[in-house]
Design an enzyme around this catalytic site. Structure first.
Site, PDB file in Angstrom:
ATOM      1  N   GLY A 108      21.215 -27.074 -27.638  1.00 24.31           N
ATOM      2  CA  GLY A 108      21.934 -25.635 -26.969  1.00 24.31           C
ATOM      3  C   GLY A 108      23.184 -25.594 -27.459  1.00 24.31           C
ATOM      4  O   GLY A 108      24.078 -24.705 -27.109  1.00 24.31           O
ATOM      5  N   GLU A 162      16.576 -32.280 -20.153  1.00 25.62           N
ATOM      6  CA  GLU A 162      17.292 -31.586 -19.073  1.00 25.62           C
ATOM      7  C   GLU A 162      16.547 -31.952 -17.750  1.00 25.62           C
ATOM      8  O   GLU A 162      17.364 -32.214 -16.679  1.00 25.62           O
ATOM      9  CB  GLU A 162      16.967 -30.180 -19.043  1.00 25.62           C
ATOM     10  CG  GLU A 162      17.949 -29.597 -20.129  1.00 25.62           C
ATOM     11  CD  GLU A 162      17.350 -28.346 -21.095  1.00 25.62           C
ATOM     12  OE1 GLU A 162      16.349 -27.704 -20.560  1.00 25.62           O
ATOM     13  OE2 GLU A 162      17.881 -28.230 -22.035  1.00 25.62           O
ATOM     14  N   GLY A 169      14.279 -24.038 -28.610  1.00 24.93           N
ATOM     15  CA  GLY A 169      14.756 -23.630 -27.537  1.00 24.93           C
ATOM     16  C   GLY A 169      15.223 -22.213 -27.606  1.00 24.93           C
ATOM     17  O   GLY A 169      14.417 -21.290 -27.679  1.00 24.93           O
ATOM     18  N   ASN A 172      10.184 -23.587 -26.447  1.00 29.09           N
ATOM     19  CA  ASN A 172      10.481 -23.958 -25.105  1.00 29.09           C
ATOM     20  C   ASN A 172      11.408 -22.944 -24.410  1.00 29.09           C
ATOM     21  O   ASN A 172      12.714 -22.768 -24.860  1.00 29.09           O
ATOM     22  CB  ASN A 172      11.097 -25.441 -24.995  1.00 29.09           C
ATOM     23  CG  ASN A 172      11.335 -25.913 -23.569  1.00 29.09           C
ATOM     24  OD1 ASN A 172      11.153 -25.268 -22.557  1.00 29.09           O
ATOM     25  ND2 ASN A 172      12.212 -26.781 -23.542  1.00 29.09           N
ATOM     26  N   SER A 227      18.721 -26.936 -31.806  1.00 27.05           N
ATOM     27  CA  SER A 227      19.277 -26.072 -32.337  1.00 27.05           C
ATOM     28  C   SER A 227      18.399 -25.754 -33.728  1.00 27.05           C
ATOM     29  O   SER A 227      19.082 -25.432 -34.656  1.00 27.05           O
ATOM     30  CB  SER A 227      20.829 -26.098 -32.779  1.00 27.05           C
ATOM     31  OG  SER A 227      21.459 -26.261 -31.637  1.00 27.05           O
ATOM     32  N   GLU A 260      14.626 -34.925 -29.647  1.00 28.17           N
ATOM     33  CA  GLU A 260      15.697 -34.043 -29.557  1.00 28.17           C
ATOM     34  C   GLU A 260      16.948 -34.638 -29.046  1.00 28.17           C
ATOM     35  O   GLU A 260      17.301 -35.137 -27.952  1.00 28.17           O
ATOM     36  CB  GLU A 260      15.221 -33.192 -28.084  1.00 28.17           C
ATOM     37  CG  GLU A 260      13.935 -32.288 -28.204  1.00 28.17           C
ATOM     38  CD  GLU A 260      13.712 -31.272 -27.328  1.00 28.17           C
ATOM     39  OE1 GLU A 260      13.557 -30.224 -28.072  1.00 28.17           O
ATOM     40  OE2 GLU A 260      13.823 -31.318 -26.318  1.00 28.17           O
ATOM     41  N   HIS A 289      11.696 -33.998 -20.951  1.00 21.88           N
ATOM     42  CA  HIS A 289      12.935 -33.326 -21.645  1.00 21.88           C
ATOM     43  C   HIS A 289      14.061 -33.903 -21.114  1.00 21.88           C
ATOM     44  O   HIS A 289      14.217 -34.063 -19.792  1.00 21.88           O
ATOM     45  CB  HIS A 289      12.606 -31.770 -21.289  1.00 21.88           C
ATOM     46  CG  HIS A 289      13.475 -30.914 -22.222  1.00 21.88           C
ATOM     47  ND1 HIS A 289      14.975 -30.843 -22.013  1.00 21.88           N
ATOM     48  CD2 HIS A 289      13.196 -30.210 -23.283  1.00 21.88           C
ATOM     49  CE1 HIS A 289      15.371 -29.952 -22.893  1.00 21.88           C
ATOM     50  NE2 HIS A 289      14.446 -29.811 -23.619  1.00 21.88           N
ATOM     51  N   LYS A 324      12.168 -22.672 -21.463  1.00 16.94           N
ATOM     52  CA  LYS A 324      13.257 -23.204 -20.228  1.00 16.94           C
ATOM     53  C   LYS A 324      13.028 -22.031 -19.386  1.00 16.94           C
ATOM     54  O   LYS A 324      11.751 -21.510 -19.035  1.00 16.94           O
ATOM     55  CB  LYS A 324      14.728 -23.522 -20.713  1.00 16.94           C
ATOM     56  CG  LYS A 324      14.534 -24.335 -22.079  1.00 16.94           C
ATOM     57  CD  LYS A 324      15.864 -24.920 -22.250  1.00 16.94           C
ATOM     58  CE  LYS A 324      15.633 -25.772 -23.612  1.00 16.94           C
ATOM     59  NZ  LYS A 324      17.059 -26.621 -23.994  1.00 16.94           N
TER      60      LYS A 324
HETATM   61  P1  13P Z   1      17.640 -25.379 -28.417  1.00 18.22           P
HETATM   62  O1  13P Z   1      16.916 -24.989 -29.408  1.00 18.22           O
HETATM   63  O2  13P Z   1      18.222 -24.129 -27.655  1.00 18.22           O
HETATM   64  O3  13P Z   1      18.867 -26.147 -29.077  1.00 18.22           O
HETATM   65  O4  13P Z   1      16.889 -26.365 -27.320  1.00 18.22           O
HETATM   66  C1  13P Z   1      16.190 -27.374 -27.837  1.00 18.22           C
HETATM   67  C2  13P Z   1      15.364 -27.652 -26.623  1.00 18.22           C
HETATM   68  O5  13P Z   1      15.781 -28.422 -25.747  1.00 18.22           O
HETATM   69  C3  13P Z   1      13.995 -27.554 -26.850  1.00 18.22           C
HETATM   70  O6  13P Z   1      13.146 -28.230 -25.898  1.00 18.22           O
END
Ligand code: 13P
Length: 251
Positions: A174, A98, A235, A9, A214, A168, A96, A11
């Site tokens: 992140g 976010e 991510g 992803n 992560s 997640e 998601h 983003k």
């Molecule tokens: P990270 O791998 O950067 O923690 O992000 C995970 C994520 O939100 C994937 O959709």
């Protein structure tokens, strides 16, 4: 069919040109046939990257990171599922954390978007996961099963077979902090149970349940070795072609 999926992803990262140069390097790998590799890219890059993949003859799939719940109309700035599909995506990431947090997406809206995407033949990567406060209160299982109950569990049996679930935990996104493989396995087993109760063991056994938060080359193998962890939604580590390739090779 294998349940193994390595999904990235990106983003809101990478221009079209940066995406193309990532793909130049990434497509030089010969990935195992039993791993479905998916990349969630910015919508403006879907067409160029899916054409590039097609030319390479590799079987990597492109996902959008959102879609609108309507097929067309006066929704300035939005993209319909058919536009995304037409540009070359076969998957869409929905729900998601976010989008839930910054764009106010509710379980009801995520269900509507899922139905619209499935009706166009897109497969849905449905995200769920609890915030840190909920984990601290030890009510994370109820929280996540409730997110599922209120949205995708309202789909019919045939639609459910085109859903991939990504667990997640928000505290792991992140942050560099990963859920332990035991914490991931515990939640994934609960999620599979919920699906089995609603749709039967057969559909539950075929559903891919991914862990996100992560995931990196150093922890992917351990996470993916858990019986109910069928892969990852990645991510940060998916932005680098070498790191993401290592994750694909971690099954
Ligand atoms: P990270 O791998 O950067 O923690 O992000 C995970 C994520 O939100 C994937 O959709």
């Amino acid at each position: 069919m294998s349940r193994n999926i390595a999904a990235g992803n990106w983003k809101m990262n990478k221009s079209i040109q940066e995406g193309v140069s990532f793909m130049d390097s990434f497509l030089s790998n010969d990935f195992p046939e039993d791993v479905n590799v998916i990349l969630g890219v910015p919508s403006v890059s879907i067409f160029a990257l899916s054409q590039q993949i097609k030319k390479s003859g590799k079987s990597i799939n492109i996902a959008a990171q959102n879609c609108h719940q309507n097929t067309s109309g006066a929704f300035t700035g939005e993209l319909s599922p058919s536009m995304i599909k037409g540009a070359g995506a076969d998957y869409v990431i929905l729900g998601h954390s976010e989008r839930r947090a910054y764009f106010g997406e509710s379980d009801d809206l995520i269900l509507e978007k899922s139905k619209a995407a499935l009706a166009e033949g897109l497969k849905v990567i449905f995200c769920c996961g609890e915030p840190l406060e909920v984990r601290k209160e030890m009510t994370h299982i109820e929280y996540v099963t409730n997110q599922i109950n209120q949205s995708i569990l309202k789909l019919n049996e045939s639609d459910m077979q085109n859903i991939i679930i990504a667990y997640e935990p928000i505290w792991a996104i992140g942050t560099g902090e990963t859920a332990s493989s035991q914490q991931a396995q515990e939640m994934h087993a609960e999620i599979r149970n919920v699906i089995a109760t609603e749709y039967g063991e057969n559909i539950a056994a075929k559903t891919s349940i991914l862990y996100g938060g992560s995931v990196k080359p150093a922890n992917a193998k351990e996470l993916f070795s858990q019986p109910d962890v069928d892969g990852g939604l990645v991510g940060g580590a998916s932005l680098d072609a070498g790191s993401f390739a290592e994750i694909v090779f971690s099954f």
